[in-house]
Every structure is written in C-alpha cells, then in structure tokens.
Design an enzyme around this catalytic site. Structure first.
Site, PDB file in Angstrom:
ATOM      1  N   TRP A   1       0.503 -42.686  66.469  1.00  0.00           N
ATOM      2  CA  TRP A   1      -0.571 -41.819  65.968  1.00  0.00           C
ATOM      3  C   TRP A   1      -1.167 -40.985  67.103  1.00  0.00           C
ATOM      4  O   TRP A   1      -1.814 -39.972  66.870  1.00  0.00           O
ATOM      5  CB  TRP A   1      -1.659 -42.621  65.249  1.00  0.00           C
ATOM      6  CG  TRP A   1      -2.762 -43.130  66.129  1.00  0.00           C
ATOM      7  CD1 TRP A   1      -2.763 -44.309  66.808  1.00  0.00           C
ATOM      8  CD2 TRP A   1      -3.991 -42.485  66.443  1.00  0.00           C
ATOM      9  NE1 TRP A   1      -3.921 -44.432  67.519  1.00  0.00           N
ATOM     10  CE2 TRP A   1      -4.697 -43.324  67.319  1.00  0.00           C
ATOM     11  CE3 TRP A   1      -4.586 -41.280  66.060  1.00  0.00           C
ATOM     12  CZ2 TRP A   1      -5.961 -43.005  67.832  1.00  0.00           C
ATOM     13  CZ3 TRP A   1      -5.839 -40.965  66.578  1.00  0.00           C
ATOM     14  CH2 TRP A   1      -6.503 -41.820  67.444  1.00  0.00           C
TER      15      TRP A   1
ATOM     16  N   ARG B   1       3.252 -53.465  72.237  1.00  0.00           N
ATOM     17  CA  ARG B   1       2.987 -52.953  70.896  1.00  0.00           C
ATOM     18  C   ARG B   1       4.090 -51.988  70.489  1.00  0.00           C
ATOM     19  O   ARG B   1       4.922 -51.602  71.295  1.00  0.00           O
ATOM     20  CB  ARG B   1       1.616 -52.259  70.870  1.00  0.00           C
ATOM     21  CG  ARG B   1       1.480 -51.139  71.859  1.00  0.00           C
ATOM     22  CD  ARG B   1       0.050 -50.649  71.986  1.00  0.00           C
ATOM     23  NE  ARG B   1      -0.366 -49.871  70.825  1.00  0.00           N
ATOM     24  CZ  ARG B   1      -1.260 -48.879  70.879  1.00  0.00           C
ATOM     25  NH1 ARG B   1      -1.843 -48.563  72.023  1.00  0.00           N
ATOM     26  NH2 ARG B   1      -1.600 -48.221  69.790  1.00  0.00           N
TER      27      ARG B   1
ATOM     28  N   TYR C   1     -15.702 -42.998  68.067  1.00  0.00           N
ATOM     29  CA  TYR C   1     -17.126 -43.153  67.743  1.00  0.00           C
ATOM     30  C   TYR C   1     -17.475 -42.484  66.430  1.00  0.00           C
ATOM     31  O   TYR C   1     -18.387 -42.921  65.725  1.00  0.00           O
ATOM     32  CB  TYR C   1     -17.993 -42.648  68.901  1.00  0.00           C
ATOM     33  CG  TYR C   1     -17.837 -43.558  70.089  1.00  0.00           C
ATOM     34  CD1 TYR C   1     -18.361 -44.847  70.035  1.00  0.00           C
ATOM     35  CD2 TYR C   1     -17.112 -43.191  71.196  1.00  0.00           C
ATOM     36  CE1 TYR C   1     -18.171 -45.728  71.073  1.00  0.00           C
ATOM     37  CE2 TYR C   1     -16.921 -44.070  72.245  1.00  0.00           C
ATOM     38  CZ  TYR C   1     -17.446 -45.337  72.182  1.00  0.00           C
ATOM     39  OH  TYR C   1     -17.246 -46.211  73.199  1.00  0.00           O
TER      40      TYR C   1
ATOM     41  N   GLU D   1     -13.556 -39.410  68.840  1.00  0.00           N
ATOM     42  CA  GLU D   1     -13.066 -39.709  67.491  1.00  0.00           C
ATOM     43  C   GLU D   1     -13.307 -41.170  67.120  1.00  0.00           C
ATOM     44  O   GLU D   1     -13.675 -41.476  65.987  1.00  0.00           O
ATOM     45  CB  GLU D   1     -11.575 -39.364  67.406  1.00  0.00           C
ATOM     46  CG  GLU D   1     -10.854 -39.880  66.172  1.00  0.00           C
ATOM     47  CD  GLU D   1     -11.268 -39.197  64.884  1.00  0.00           C
ATOM     48  OE1 GLU D   1     -11.837 -38.095  64.965  1.00  0.00           O
ATOM     49  OE2 GLU D   1     -11.027 -39.768  63.817  1.00  0.00           O
TER      50      GLU D   1
ATOM     51  N   ASP E   1     -29.215 -30.846  46.975  1.00  0.00           N
ATOM     52  CA  ASP E   1     -27.762 -30.968  47.096  1.00  0.00           C
ATOM     53  C   ASP E   1     -27.429 -30.754  48.562  1.00  0.00           C
ATOM     54  O   ASP E   1     -28.329 -30.705  49.401  1.00  0.00           O
ATOM     55  CB  ASP E   1     -27.037 -29.915  46.228  1.00  0.00           C
ATOM     56  CG  ASP E   1     -25.624 -30.370  45.843  1.00  0.00           C
ATOM     57  OD1 ASP E   1     -24.793 -30.536  46.755  1.00  0.00           O
ATOM     58  OD2 ASP E   1     -25.353 -30.568  44.644  1.00  0.00           O
TER      59      ASP E   1
ATOM     60  N   HIS F   1     -10.096 -43.734  80.221  1.00  0.00           N
ATOM     61  CA  HIS F   1      -9.859 -45.180  80.222  1.00  0.00           C
ATOM     62  C   HIS F   1      -8.675 -45.551  79.324  1.00  0.00           C
ATOM     63  O   HIS F   1      -8.214 -46.674  79.353  1.00  0.00           O
ATOM     64  CB  HIS F   1     -11.123 -45.974  79.856  1.00  0.00           C
ATOM     65  CG  HIS F   1     -11.598 -45.802  78.453  1.00  0.00           C
ATOM     66  ND1 HIS F   1     -12.916 -45.844  78.092  1.00  0.00           N
ATOM     67  CD2 HIS F   1     -10.934 -45.584  77.301  1.00  0.00           C
ATOM     68  CE1 HIS F   1     -13.032 -45.672  76.797  1.00  0.00           C
ATOM     69  NE2 HIS F   1     -11.849 -45.519  76.298  1.00  0.00           N
ATOM     70  N   HIS F   2      -8.197 -44.585  78.526  1.00  0.00           N
ATOM     71  CA  HIS F   2      -6.975 -44.816  77.760  1.00  0.00           C
ATOM     72  C   HIS F   2      -5.738 -44.583  78.625  1.00  0.00           C
ATOM     73  O   HIS F   2      -4.619 -44.789  78.165  1.00  0.00           O
ATOM     74  CB  HIS F   2      -6.912 -43.870  76.560  1.00  0.00           C
ATOM     75  CG  HIS F   2      -8.030 -44.076  75.575  1.00  0.00           C
ATOM     76  ND1 HIS F   2      -7.925 -44.935  74.509  1.00  0.00           N
ATOM     77  CD2 HIS F   2      -9.278 -43.554  75.512  1.00  0.00           C
ATOM     78  CE1 HIS F   2      -9.059 -44.924  73.827  1.00  0.00           C
ATOM     79  NE2 HIS F   2      -9.895 -44.102  74.418  1.00  0.00           N
TER      80      HIS F   2
ATOM     81  N   HIS G   1       0.908 -45.161  59.487  1.00  0.00           N
ATOM     82  CA  HIS G   1      -0.181 -46.109  59.241  1.00  0.00           C
ATOM     83  C   HIS G   1      -1.431 -45.674  60.012  1.00  0.00           C
ATOM     84  O   HIS G   1      -2.522 -45.577  59.450  1.00  0.00           O
ATOM     85  CB  HIS G   1       0.231 -47.523  59.650  1.00  0.00           C
ATOM     86  CG  HIS G   1      -0.923 -48.484  59.787  1.00  0.00           C
ATOM     87  ND1 HIS G   1      -1.631 -48.947  58.693  1.00  0.00           N
ATOM     88  CD2 HIS G   1      -1.520 -49.024  60.878  1.00  0.00           C
ATOM     89  CE1 HIS G   1      -2.597 -49.749  59.120  1.00  0.00           C
ATOM     90  NE2 HIS G   1      -2.561 -49.805  60.443  1.00  0.00           N
TER      91      HIS G   1
ATOM     92  N   LYS H   1     -28.069 -52.054  70.125  1.00  0.00           N
ATOM     93  CA  LYS H   1     -27.906 -52.064  68.675  1.00  0.00           C
ATOM     94  C   LYS H   1     -27.679 -53.479  68.149  1.00  0.00           C
ATOM     95  O   LYS H   1     -28.318 -53.911  67.195  1.00  0.00           O
ATOM     96  CB  LYS H   1     -26.726 -51.183  68.281  1.00  0.00           C
ATOM     97  CG  LYS H   1     -27.071 -49.710  68.371  1.00  0.00           C
ATOM     98  CD  LYS H   1     -25.922 -48.855  67.952  1.00  0.00           C
ATOM     99  CE  LYS H   1     -26.387 -47.448  67.737  1.00  0.00           C
ATOM    100  NZ  LYS H   1     -27.317 -47.327  66.608  1.00  0.00           N
TER     101      LYS H   1
ATOM    102  N   SER I   1     -27.462 -50.720  59.447  1.00  0.00           N
ATOM    103  CA  SER I   1     -28.903 -50.640  59.687  1.00  0.00           C
ATOM    104  C   SER I   1     -29.684 -50.434  58.396  1.00  0.00           C
ATOM    105  O   SER I   1     -30.898 -50.610  58.374  1.00  0.00           O
ATOM    106  CB  SER I   1     -29.210 -49.497  60.658  1.00  0.00           C
ATOM    107  OG  SER I   1     -28.526 -49.689  61.861  1.00  0.00           O
TER     108      SER I   1
ATOM    109  N   SER J   1     -10.949 -29.004  57.519  1.00  0.00           N
ATOM    110  CA  SER J   1     -11.745 -29.720  56.529  1.00  0.00           C
ATOM    111  C   SER J   1     -12.878 -30.503  57.202  1.00  0.00           C
ATOM    112  O   SER J   1     -14.039 -30.455  56.762  1.00  0.00           O
ATOM    113  CB  SER J   1     -10.835 -30.658  55.737  1.00  0.00           C
ATOM    114  OG  SER J   1     -11.566 -31.730  55.197  1.00  0.00           O
ATOM    115  N   SER J   2     -12.538 -31.219  58.280  1.00  0.00           N
ATOM    116  CA  SER J   2     -13.557 -32.025  58.969  1.00  0.00           C
ATOM    117  C   SER J   2     -14.652 -31.156  59.548  1.00  0.00           C
ATOM    118  O   SER J   2     -15.831 -31.506  59.486  1.00  0.00           O
ATOM    119  CB  SER J   2     -12.925 -32.802  60.117  1.00  0.00           C
ATOM    120  OG  SER J   2     -12.178 -33.848  59.624  1.00  0.00           O
TER     121      SER J   2
ATOM    122  N   HIS K   1     -11.319 -40.039  72.182  1.00  0.00           N
ATOM    123  CA  HIS K   1     -12.361 -41.033  72.380  1.00  0.00           C
ATOM    124  C   HIS K   1     -13.607 -40.792  71.534  1.00  0.00           C
ATOM    125  O   HIS K   1     -14.052 -41.684  70.832  1.00  0.00           O
ATOM    126  CB  HIS K   1     -12.693 -41.320  73.837  1.00  0.00           C
ATOM    127  CG  HIS K   1     -13.367 -42.654  73.886  1.00  0.00           C
ATOM    128  ND1 HIS K   1     -12.664 -43.824  73.803  1.00  0.00           N
ATOM    129  CD2 HIS K   1     -14.663 -42.986  73.840  1.00  0.00           C
ATOM    130  CE1 HIS K   1     -13.510 -44.823  73.722  1.00  0.00           C
ATOM    131  NE2 HIS K   1     -14.724 -44.355  73.747  1.00  0.00           N
TER     132      HIS K   1
ATOM    133  N   THR L   1     -24.747 -50.076  73.087  1.00  0.00           N
ATOM    134  CA  THR L   1     -24.164 -50.870  71.997  1.00  0.00           C
ATOM    135  C   THR L   1     -24.850 -52.229  71.919  1.00  0.00           C
ATOM    136  O   THR L   1     -25.142 -52.731  70.825  1.00  0.00           O
ATOM    137  CB  THR L   1     -22.647 -51.043  72.205  1.00  0.00           C
ATOM    138  OG1 THR L   1     -22.098 -49.773  72.549  1.00  0.00           O
ATOM    139  CG2 THR L   1     -21.988 -51.543  70.950  1.00  0.00           C
TER     140      THR L   1
END
Lengths: 306, 516
Positions: free
Chosen positions: B132, B441, B248, B246, B96, B293-294, B67, B322, B259, B160-161, B244, B319
C-alpha cells in the site's frame, strides 16, 4: 442580500453525480490512453466533455441563485473559506515538487557523487566519475556509462547563468508580464469597488491579455528547450523538475486566465458583479495572485539560483 | 427546506442532505470494510500453515496491497467522513453542511474511484502488487500496467478527500449556531477540524507523488531513478510526508468519538477538555516533522536519524495527556458498560499498547531490528483496528439509535464486542513475537518456527471477521426493528444531538438553537 435570511440549502441536484461520472470517465480514458488502450482518447474526450458541461451547468446554477438573492452573507463566507482552503491545497501540491527539487539538489546529487560517508559506495560502484552540479547537465548514467547511457542530461540549462544577458533571457520577461498582471488585476478590483465599470473592464481585459502573453512566451520557451537546448522531460532530473514545476505552473496560469476571461465576459456581456457582490471575480483574482507567487518562487529557485 | 426525503432510489443519487450523504458514506465504508476484510482473510488463510497452499505469491502481493489501500482509503477514511457528515452539523447547530452539493460530489467520486481500483484485479498483469506504500521503483519500473489505473484512482480519491475536508472546515468555521464558541464545540468537532486541516495539507502531496510516478512511468522523467540524477529515496520522503499525517487523519476523529462516549457512560464531564484540544493540535503539528521514522534503515544521515527519533518520541507526550484524561474521566465515575462503552474502554487500553510499540519503533537503533518485520504489522494494526475500527464501531452503536430511531440489541452488541476483542488480540498479539523473532512482513511463506503463532493469528482473524458479520446483522436488524429508542437514548448524555427527537428529523436546526 440580508444577513438575517436563512442559509440556502439547495434542493436535490443532479450535478454532483454527473460531475463524478465525468471525472471518472476522464481519468479512465487518460489511463487507457497512456497504457495504449484502443479507445483511450475517445473515452478521455467524452469524459472531459461531460465534466466541462456539468461544471458549466453548476456555475450557471450558482450564479443564478446569487442573482435570485438566495446567497446570504453567511453563504458568501462559506465560498470565501472554500476558495481559501482550495488555494492552500494547491500550495501544498506545488510544495511537493519544490520539496523534490530541494531534496535532489541538497542531498541526492551530492550523495550520488560520493559526498558524505554512507553513500560513497554508490558512487564508486554504480556511478564512477559522476560529479554533482546544478543544473545537472551530465547525469550519473552519462558519467559512468558514456555512450551507452540511457538517461542523458540536457545540452544547456534554462538558468540565468547560461543566458547571454538578462535582457535576452525569456524568464525575465515572463516575470515582468506576470507581476504586471497581478497589479492590473488589483487595479481592476479597486475600480470595481469604486463602481467604476469602464476602468474595471479595461484593466481586467488587460490582465487577461497579459496572461495570454505569458502563455505564449512560455510555449516559446518550451519550443526553444526542446529544439535548441536538448532540454526535455527525459533529460535527467533537471529536465524532470524543470518541466514539472514550470508545466504545472503554466497549467495553473492557463486555468487562471480562463477564469479571468470568464469573469471578463460575465462583466462585459451580462453586466455581472457589483461593488459589494463580486465574489466570483475576487476568487479568480486570488487564484491569479496565487499563481503569481508560485512563479516568483519558480523564478528564484528554478531560474535564478538554477 | 420543509421537504422530507425524496422518494425512490434517486434520493440517494441527487441528495444534498448531510444525513443522507453521511449514511451513504457509512454504508460505502462498511462494504469496503468487508471487501478489504475478505482480502485480509485470503492472506491469513494462506499464512495458516507454512508453505504455499491456496494462492500464488504474485496474487498474495496483490492481496496485501489492496487490503491496505482499501482499508485506509475505502473503509476508515470514508467512515470518519460519514460520521462527520451526520454529526458535525447537528453538534454545532447548523442547518446542513456549508456546501451541500459539493458534499454529494465528494461522496459520489468514491464509488467510481474504488470501482477503478478494484477493476485492476481483472487486468492483464494483475492488480497493483507493490504494497500500500507503493515504493518506487517497485511501483514504477517493475509495476504491472494496471499501476496507471491505480494512480488515477488515487488522484480522484484525493480530490474527494480534499473537497470533503474543505466542506468540513467551512462548516465548522462558518456554520456554528450563535453562542457556539470554538471552545464550546464537542471534541469530535475539534478533532475533525484539525483532521480536515491535515487532509488539505497532505492529500495534494499524495497527488504530487503519484504524478511523479506517472511521469516516470510514461514520460521518461527521472524523479525516482538514480541513473538520471533522481533518487528512489525521494519517493519515500514525499510519500511519508503524506503518509505520516495520514495515520493521524485515521486516529484524531477516533479521539473525538471516544471523548464523546466515555463521559456519557462514566456520567461525568470529560476531564481536561482544553488540554484535549491543545493535545490534538500538538499531535497534528508533530505529525508533519516525524515522517522519516518510517525510513530509519534506508540510509539517512545520523543527524536525520536523531532528529526524527526524538521528534517521534515527543508525540507520546500529547498522546499521554489524552490517555490520562480518558482514564481520569472514568475515575470514580458511575460506570456502566453498554456496547459503545465497551468498545471505547478497549480503545483506550489497546490503543495504548499500539502506542507503546510505536515508541519502541521510534527508537532508531532498535528499529533496525524491527524494520519490515511482523512487529511493525502488529504495531499499526494495534493502532488501527482497536483505534480507528473500534472507535467507528463504538460511534455506530452510540449514535445509531439517534439516526434510525430504534435501539440495537444489547446482547448481540456485547457478543460482537467480545468476539472482536478476542479475535483481534489473537490475530495481532502473536505478531509481536514472530516479528521480534525475525519474521519479515509481506511474504506468503515463512520458516517453520513461526508456524504456531501464525496459526493462532489466522484463527483470530476468522473470529474477528465473523464478529463483523454479527455487527452487520445487528445494524440491519436495528434499522428494521420496532424497538423505539427514547429521545435521549442514553442517561443524560450531553450534546445538541440528544436534544433532538429520535430519529433525528430530515432537516435539523433550520433556525439555530439556543446555546447555553
């Protein structure tokens, strides 16, 4: 080549989907092979063949379009940005492995030997008797479990401190070869800019030879490591970081040498590249300078300060 | 260049057109969204009541793992790349993408990569079951054999990315119409420029960490094995250095979308354009220095805990800039609440809730209580579902008329919104409570006192899932409908895309537009 012309957007192309097919088949074959699957190597080989063939056709098409005058200045700038950011992604790939090396040397090993306050239990309970050193010749497993240990360190390291003298130390000569090759490829570039074709061919050829010499020396070093120094991929974290860093660097040198060789053959056999139209060669030479810089970092952090 | 699309199915296989490729990315993402969503519903069905009812714990672990992987790499990221493909060339007046063939290559790697990933479900030993985040040694020493296929799938997704990101950067830096200066670019373009930079910086690190895993599993290296002098915590450091930024990557383009939408329906220009650009850049910079922080509870030195705590809290500043800018854009505007606007306003409110719970998690001593509980699950689903997913949904409703030429059904759109809004809050809000009360979890069973809230969560999840079926129906119906949209679609929206005819022609801006 006029900067006013329209940006070239190619028509439909079969290349991308077959490149994806080749890539996916290659990695599927690789994974099957590693997992002991029956046809792993065959799938790997077929996939790689498809992939290589598609890349050949792709470069053929792009070179053809450039010769036909379809690549205007703006498209050339797209190639420049593309290659530049690709090299940046490669830098970050190496950064992961250098980061692992720094982390292990600065934090993990001292903690395993009981330094700091919060990890002393790990040392006393799991790895009693382990003392950190770099290069790591005695792993925590070997220190704690003696003859029953599964993860053993190497007998000898590759670093400068372990060599009898700098002149008999292979990495020194490797550095000399690779640094020289960066200079020679630059001379070749300057010669091309001055439309001095003979000199361009000569110095590019010398660069390719230096690349091959580097690879031979590197292979020699690996044979030495495996047969005489007990230094292998599985000799603890020293072997892991040493072979992964130098191995990926070596793979990049091999690719860079191949790229320069292709440029050399294009120049000599097909008379490609003009003083104002030589991006293929320039991209290959940037890549070459990049592997040179990576080597300098390796030389300092893996070999000299090893 | 004068040609229209080719006939038949090969159009999609061989295309070099940014709109075709954008469409393929979006449909691919949509199908992955349903597959990943189905896995989520399997999880929620099992958690409907305490005890084991439907699936084995082993399979439950495979569901949580797949998932997460599918939603992150298969649904959210490709959706944003699809939107970038469709909109960036139009927004900057380019003919293009910069490298059209490589663009198609970036896309076509994905179906193969996810076919490999999903095929692990049918392998001996089952699919990856280590979460994950695939922490070593769960993903090395104790992993099922299919981990090798997982690794190679991640490798080619990364390729690919990276290619997609290089293409986007080259397009933005090199293909802007004359007069389209950097500070005139729509924010969606800006946020994607910075996202692409993050992608190129961290996807290779992900490739590095899975390569180390591969070597530990098959070639006897000791990167994550303390016996040989390595460290399992090293895995977490390298992974989160990727992980991390990732997160963002999955939210910055959302900022760009919102926006674009809020000014249109507030009928006011975006408040604080320049500060939005600088805030985005600051968030991207900070994303590189907050990863640990993880890992507050894994055993890092006090200095590390403090540094990563304060660095993380700093992110609240840009943040906040924004959020206040969006609110100020709406302030005293002539607001109307069409479907894209509903999703955008919900984005601002619910993403802020997710941001606040993030701030709670950032406080290292408090995190020792929250870590690995459902509170964390609640937090990141509040930033990803009303953050990434709602913004993508809003973008689809906002631009779909321009893409296909027809107007969607507003009532159905609003119904979709309210079902999704209620569904997601029912699903994820109670998770805060069970998490704070200590429910861990990634478990298939739980203590009885968590039963009521879990039942509510499961009901909400199925409501949310049903809402997405309505979304699919609405999209398909719009594409086949005959209710034409106008060229402008909305009331005086700004941006080059609204100066084009509806639907947008197959090729646009073959000659650059005049930028005022």
């Amino acid at each position: 080549m006029s900067s006013q012309s329209q940006y070239y957007v190619p028509e439909q192309s079969k290349l991308p989907i077959f490149a994806s097919l080749g890539l996916a088949t290659t990695v599927w074959g690789l994974a099957s092979w590693l997992n002991g699957g029956e046809y792993g190597t065959t799938i790997l080989f077929v996939g790689f063949l498809i992939f290589a063939l598609v890349l050949w056709c792709w470069f053929h098409a792009v070179i053809g379009e450039n010769i036909a005058g379809l690549a205007n200045d703006q498209l050339q700038r797209s190639y420049v940005w593309g290659m530049g950011w690709f090299i940046f992604s490669e830098v970050m790939f190496f950064a992961a492995f250098f980061g692992a090396l720094f982390y292990v040397r600065t934090f993990a090993l001292p903690w395993l030997s009981g330094d700091g306050t919060h990890d002393s239990f790990t040392n006393t309970i799991l790895w009693p008797g382990f003392e950190h050193q770099w290069p790591l010749l005695t792993t925590p497993d070997a220190a704690a479990n003696g003859d029953n240990a599964l993860k053993l360190g190497p007998e000898q390291s590759m670093s400068l401190s372990a060599a009898p003298s700098i002149w008999s130390w292979l990495p020194f000569w490797n550095t000399a070869v690779l640094l020289t090759s960066s200079v020679t490829v630059h001379i070749a570039h300057t010669a091309l800019k001055n439309s001095n074709r003979k000199s361009f061919h000569l110095w590019l050829g010398i660069t390719v030879c230096l690349g091959i010499i580097f690879l031979i020396l590197q292979a020699e070093e690996y044979i030495e490591a495996y047969h005489h120094m007990g230094l292998t991929l599985s000799s603890g974290i020293y072997g892991a970081t040493f072979f992964m860093l130098t191995g990926f660097h070596g793979a990049h040198v091999a690719l860079g040498t191949f790229m320069l060789l292709v440029m050399f053959l294009r120049a000599v056999l097909k008379n490609h590249f003009k003083s104002d139209d030589c991006f293929g060669f320039e991209a290959a030479s940037w890549y070459w300078h990049f592997v040179d810089v990576v080597w300098l970092c390796l030389f300092i952090f893996v070999y000299v300060l090893g | 260049m004068a040609h229209g699309p080719a006939q038949g199915v090969t159009r999609w296989f061989f295309t070099t057109n940014h709109k075709d490729i954008g469409t393929m990315y979006l449909w691919f993402s949509f199908s992955m969204f349903f597959i990943g969503g189905f896995f989520a519903l399997v999880i929620r069905a099992e958690l409907f009541e305490p005890g084991l009812q439907i699936i084995e714990p082993e399979f439950f672990n495979q569901m949580t793992t797949l998932h997460g992987l599918i939603m992150v790499f298969g649904a959210v990221m490709p959706a944003f790349v699809g939107l970038a493909n469709w909109m960036i060339p139009i927004m900057i007046g380019a003919p293009d993408m910069a490298l059209p063939r490589m663009n198609n290559w970036s896309f076509w790697i994905l179906p193969f990569a996810f076919a490999i990933l999903l095929s692990t479900l049918f392998m001996e030993g089952g699919a990856p079951n280590f979460g994950w985040t695939f922490y070593a040694p769960l993903s090395t020493t104790y992993a099922p054999p299919s981990v090798t296929f997982f690794i190679v799938a991640v490798h080619i997704m990364g390729a690919s990315s990276i290619m997609g990101a290089i293409n986007i950067i080259a397009t933005i830096l090199n293909m802007r119409a004359p007069g389209m200066t950097l500070m005139k670019m729509p924010l969606f373009v800006w946020t994607w420029l910075i996202t692409a930079y993050l992608l190129i910086a961290v996807m290779p690190v992900l490739a590095g960490v899975v390569t180390m895993m591969l070597m530990d599993i098959h070639f006897g290296t000791s990167f994550f094995d303390a016996a040989g002098g390595g460290d399992p915590v090293l895995f977490q450091h390298v992974f989160w250095f990727f992980g991390h930024p990732e997160v963002y990557i999955m939210i910055l383009p959302a900022f760009g979308i919102v926006s674009a939408i809020i000014p249109t329906f507030a009928r006011k220009p975006l408040f604080g354009y320049a500060s939005m650009v600088y805030a985005t850049a600051s968030i991207a910079f900070l994303s590189f220095i907050v990863w640990a922080h993880h890992m507050f509870t894994v055993g890092i030195p006090l200095a590390g805990e403090l540094f990563f705590m304060y660095a993380t809290m700093l992110i609240a500043v840009p943040t906040g800039v924004k959020v206040f800018n969006w609110v100020t854009t709406m302030f005293r505007g002539s607001l109307t609440f069409e479907t894209p606007m509903l999703f955008s306003v919900a984005f601002v409110i619910l993403f802020t809730i997710g941001g606040f719970s993030g701030l709670m998690l950032a406080i290292a001593p408090a995190d020792f209580q929250y870590h690995d509980t459902y509170f964390v699950v609640a937090h990141f689903h509040y930033v990803l579902v009303p953050g990434a997913i709602f913004s993508i949904t809003a973008a689809v409703y906002y631009w779909l008329p321009k893409w296909c030429g027809n107007m969607y059904n507003e009532l159905m759109g609003k119904t979709h919104f309210w079902m999704a809004f209620i569904g997601l809050n029912l699903t994820f809000f109670p998770m805060h409570f069970v998490g704070l009360a200590g429910m861990p979890r990634r478990i298939p069973d739980y203590a009885l006192q968590f039963a009521d809230f879990n039942m509510i969560s499961s009901c909400g999840a199925f409501l949310f899932g049903g809402a997405q079926l309505l979304f699919l129906f609405n999209v398909v119906r719009t594409i086949r409908s005959s209710k034409k949209a106008t060229d402008e679609v909305w009331e005086k929206p700004t941006g080059l895309e609204w100066e084009l005819p509806t639907p947008a022609p197959y090729h646009t801006f073959s000659t650059p537009p005049v930028i005022r």
